[in-house]
Design a protein around this motif. Structure first.
Motif: not given
Length: 163
Positions: A83-93, A99-103, A107-112
């Motif tokens: 449900l979430v992705t984790s990536e290195k920050s461009g400013k501070d590695s 961020s939300l993944s495509p999944d 999921m958000v419109p189903k949960l809302q």
């Protein structure tokens, strides 16, 4: 009479836990009945990422007022669930941004609608109360932020010992 209600202030933590457990079980049941593979413990972190993302673990911990390890545990589950992705920050590695993944986005419109129902029902229950529970909780949290409970108890015990 309910024994914990009878104990009043002595059982405050237990009553808050019981109330929390009641909500936790109900919300879990609603997620399951709706066919959603979503955990109650993920909600606040997930909603913050929905509203704020991309965001770091440290920022989430600060915004929610919870521990860094607690956030990491939830984030790891959200990443593992896809449900979430984790990536290195461009400013501070050293910093990872979540961020939300495509999944997760799907999921958000189903949960809302469920979240909207939770808010509506809670508002309805709060308006039927003599005292506003949310306001009281806010006031308690502010008092405890100024001076932790453990320090208040120690001070009380020290005062009692000197009388």
């Amino acid at each position: 009479m309910d024994f914990m209600a009878e104990l009043a202030e002595l059982a405050m933590a237990s009553r808050l836990r019981r109330l929390s457990d009641t909500y936790w079980q109900a919300v879990t049941a609603i997620y399951r009945e709706s066919g959603l593979d979503f955990e109650v413990k993920w909600a606040t972190v997930f909603i913050l990422i929905v509203r704020q993302g991309p965001i770091s673990v440290m920022d989430i911990a600060e915004r929610l007022g919870v521990t860094h390890p607690g956030v990491i545990q939830v984030v790891n589950e959200l990443v593992q669930r896809g449900l979430v992705t984790s990536e290195k920050s461009g400013k501070d590695s050293r910093k990872r941004l979540l961020s939300l993944s495509p999944d997760g986005e799907a999921m958000v419109p189903k949960l809302q609608p469920l979240w909207d129902a939770f808010v509506a029902v809670n508002r309805q229950m709060l308006t039927n109360q003599t005292h506003n529970l949310l306001q009281s909780l806010q006031e308690m949290e502010e008092q405890l932020a100024e001076k932790p409970f453990v320090n208040r108890v120690r001070d009380h015990l020290n005062q009692s010992n000197h009388e």
